[in-house]
Design a protein around this motif. Structure first.
Motif, PDB file in Angstrom:
ATOM      1  N   GLU A 183      40.097  35.221  40.561  1.00 19.01           N
ATOM      2  CA  GLU A 183      41.626  34.357  40.042  1.00 19.01           C
ATOM      3  C   GLU A 183      42.497  35.660  40.363  1.00 19.01           C
ATOM      4  O   GLU A 183      43.923  35.460  40.315  1.00 19.01           O
ATOM      5  N   SER A 184      42.110  36.646  39.926  1.00 21.89           N
ATOM      6  CA  SER A 184      42.930  38.294  40.198  1.00 21.89           C
ATOM      7  C   SER A 184      44.055  38.503  41.617  1.00 21.89           C
ATOM      8  O   SER A 184      44.336  39.070  42.452  1.00 21.89           O
ATOM      9  N   VAL A 185      42.353  37.663  42.721  1.00 22.16           N
ATOM     10  CA  VAL A 185      43.512  38.016  43.924  1.00 22.16           C
ATOM     11  C   VAL A 185      43.852  36.715  43.959  1.00 22.16           C
ATOM     12  O   VAL A 185      45.015  37.731  44.979  1.00 22.16           O
ATOM     13  N   GLU A 186      43.900  35.121  43.849  1.00 19.70           N
ATOM     14  CA  GLU A 186      44.334  34.358  43.813  1.00 19.70           C
ATOM     15  C   GLU A 186      46.088  34.559  42.852  1.00 19.70           C
ATOM     16  O   GLU A 186      47.316  34.523  43.894  1.00 19.70           O
ATOM     17  N   LYS A 187      46.053  35.951  41.751  1.00 24.12           N
ATOM     18  CA  LYS A 187      47.526  35.999  41.703  1.00 24.12           C
ATOM     19  C   LYS A 187      48.026  36.945  41.989  1.00 24.12           C
ATOM     20  O   LYS A 187      49.494  37.677  41.660  1.00 24.12           O
ATOM     21  N   GLY A 188      47.375  38.076  42.470  1.00 25.66           N
ATOM     22  CA  GLY A 188      47.628  39.144  43.578  1.00 25.66           C
ATOM     23  C   GLY A 188      47.235  39.740  42.986  1.00 25.66           C
ATOM     24  O   GLY A 188      48.236  41.214  42.599  1.00 25.66           O
ATOM     25  N   ASN A 189      47.082  39.993  42.011  1.00 24.98           N
ATOM     26  CA  ASN A 189      46.584  41.599  40.601  1.00 24.98           C
ATOM     27  C   ASN A 189      45.420  42.096  40.802  1.00 24.98           C
ATOM     28  O   ASN A 189      45.579  43.415  39.816  1.00 24.98           O
ATOM     29  N   PHE A 190      44.840  42.208  42.100  1.00 27.94           N
ATOM     30  CA  PHE A 190      43.259  42.836  42.021  1.00 27.94           C
ATOM     31  C   PHE A 190      43.443  43.914  42.075  1.00 27.94           C
ATOM     32  O   PHE A 190      43.801  43.976  43.423  1.00 27.94           O
ATOM     33  N   ALA A 191      42.930  44.941  42.060  1.00 27.24           N
ATOM     34  CA  ALA A 191      43.149  46.040  42.540  1.00 27.24           C
ATOM     35  C   ALA A 191      42.076  47.130  43.302  1.00 27.24           C
ATOM     36  O   ALA A 191      42.389  47.686  43.951  1.00 27.24           O
ATOM     37  N   THR A 231      42.636  45.299  37.475  1.00 30.73           N
ATOM     38  CA  THR A 231      43.227  44.394  38.112  1.00 30.73           C
ATOM     39  C   THR A 231      44.461  44.779  37.213  1.00 30.73           C
ATOM     40  O   THR A 231      44.971  45.792  36.233  1.00 30.73           O
ATOM     41  N   THR A 232      45.967  44.112  37.770  1.00 35.06           N
ATOM     42  CA  THR A 232      46.960  45.331  37.141  1.00 35.06           C
ATOM     43  C   THR A 232      47.527  44.285  35.632  1.00 35.06           C
ATOM     44  O   THR A 232      47.849  45.061  34.875  1.00 35.06           O
ATOM     45  N   LYS A 233      46.449  43.752  34.805  1.00 37.78           N
ATOM     46  CA  LYS A 233      46.592  42.686  34.014  1.00 37.78           C
ATOM     47  C   LYS A 233      45.373  43.158  32.942  1.00 37.78           C
ATOM     48  O   LYS A 233      45.694  43.221  31.706  1.00 37.78           O
ATOM     49  N   LYS A 234      44.202  43.536  33.542  1.00 32.39           N
ATOM     50  CA  LYS A 234      43.375  43.784  32.594  1.00 32.39           C
ATOM     51  C   LYS A 234      42.261  44.673  33.610  1.00 32.39           C
ATOM     52  O   LYS A 234      41.599  44.144  34.294  1.00 32.39           O
ATOM     53  N   ASP A 235      41.305  45.618  32.708  1.00 33.60           N
ATOM     54  CA  ASP A 235      39.835  45.637  33.241  1.00 33.60           C
ATOM     55  C   ASP A 235      38.963  44.741  33.198  1.00 33.60           C
ATOM     56  O   ASP A 235      38.896  44.524  31.578  1.00 33.60           O
ATOM     57  N   VAL A 236      38.356  43.841  33.498  1.00 32.21           N
ATOM     58  CA  VAL A 236      36.968  43.167  33.155  1.00 32.21           C
ATOM     59  C   VAL A 236      35.619  44.052  33.346  1.00 32.21           C
ATOM     60  O   VAL A 236      35.746  44.793  34.497  1.00 32.21           O
ATOM     61  N   ILE A 275      30.347  40.431  29.279  1.00 30.98           N
ATOM     62  CA  ILE A 275      31.421  40.673  29.825  1.00 30.98           C
ATOM     63  C   ILE A 275      32.894  40.810  28.897  1.00 30.98           C
ATOM     64  O   ILE A 275      32.333  40.259  27.715  1.00 30.98           O
ATOM     65  N   THR A 276      33.125  42.243  28.785  1.00 29.12           N
ATOM     66  CA  THR A 276      34.357  42.431  28.240  1.00 29.12           C
ATOM     67  C   THR A 276      35.855  43.293  28.553  1.00 29.12           C
ATOM     68  O   THR A 276      35.766  43.151  29.941  1.00 29.12           O
ATOM     69  N   GLU A 277      36.223  43.031  28.005  1.00 27.00           N
ATOM     70  CA  GLU A 277      37.948  43.266  28.599  1.00 27.00           C
ATOM     71  C   GLU A 277      38.510  44.356  28.184  1.00 27.00           C
ATOM     72  O   GLU A 277      38.385  44.850  26.247  1.00 27.00           O
ATOM     73  N   THR A 278      39.652  45.348  28.467  1.00 29.23           N
ATOM     74  CA  THR A 278      39.934  46.299  28.437  1.00 29.23           C
ATOM     75  C   THR A 278      41.026  46.098  28.948  1.00 29.23           C
ATOM     76  O   THR A 278      41.506  45.717  29.882  1.00 29.23           O
ATOM     77  N   PRO A 279      42.455  46.947  27.978  1.00 24.82           N
ATOM     78  CA  PRO A 279      43.703  47.923  28.874  1.00 24.82           C
ATOM     79  C   PRO A 279      43.734  47.389  30.514  1.00 24.82           C
ATOM     80  O   PRO A 279      42.482  48.155  30.181  1.00 24.82           O
ATOM     81  N   PRO A 280      44.778  47.152  31.154  1.00 24.57           N
ATOM     82  CA  PRO A 280      44.613  47.857  32.699  1.00 24.57           C
ATOM     83  C   PRO A 280      44.395  49.290  32.953  1.00 24.57           C
ATOM     84  O   PRO A 280      45.369  50.497  31.904  1.00 24.57           O
ATOM     85  N   SER A 281      44.213  49.600  33.713  1.00 28.04           N
ATOM     86  CA  SER A 281      43.944  50.901  34.098  1.00 28.04           C
ATOM     87  C   SER A 281      45.105  51.190  35.617  1.00 28.04           C
ATOM     88  O   SER A 281      45.540  52.495  35.722  1.00 28.04           O
ATOM     89  N   PHE A 282      45.003  49.870  36.008  1.00 23.38           N
ATOM     90  CA  PHE A 282      45.541  50.540  37.265  1.00 23.38           C
ATOM     91  C   PHE A 282      47.669  49.594  37.063  1.00 23.38           C
ATOM     92  O   PHE A 282      47.872  48.443  35.987  1.00 23.38           O
TER      93      PHE A 282
END
Length: 130
Positions: free
Chosen positions: A16-24, A95-100, A112-119
């Motif tokens: 999904e992050s690749v499709e949305k272009g936010n995979f870092a 990702t630019t939206k979140k870290d997973v 699986i946990t999520e945190t605010p984005p590092s990038f």
């Protein structure tokens, strides 16, 4: 839930992050024991008509050269999956939206946990110059 099933859910977020272009970036870390393989990094390689990733295997030993390979996302999935619970306990998707963060515990359960984005931006991968 078995870690293999949870990893598939995690990988859906990678796609999904690749499709949305936010995979870092994606990193395998937290090794099991002290293997020579220290980290696995996956960085995006976007082009107009295709998406590939640069998969880098980083080794502890200076005698072992790091390896890089340009792969499809599906090929990278197979490589990463083969290292789960044999060499690594965790995988982090940046990702630019979140870290997973995907983790496997000693009993073989995945989480699986999520945190605010590092990038804040996506940086294309480049092969190391020799």
């Amino acid at each position: 839930m078995p870690y293999q099933d949870v990893f598939v859910l995690f990988w859906n977020q990678v796609e999904e992050s690749v499709e949305k272009g936010n995979f870092a970036k994606l990193t395998m870390a937290k090794t099991i024991g002290k293997p020579n393989l220290k980290n696995i990094f996956v960085r995006p390689v976007y082009s107009e008509d295709d998406f590939k990733v640069l998969l880098k295997l980083r080794y502890r030993s200076k005698e072992t050269e790091d390896e890089e390979d340009e792969l499809t996302l599906e090929e990278a999935f197979k490589v990463l999956k083969s290292h789960l619970k044999t060499h690594f306990f965790s995988v982090i998707l940046f990702t630019t939206k979140k870290d997973v963060i995907f983790k496997v515990n000693k009993k073989g359960a995945g989480s699986i946990t999520e945190t605010p984005p590092s990038f804040s931006a996506v940086t294309q991968a480049r092969r190391d110059e020799e």
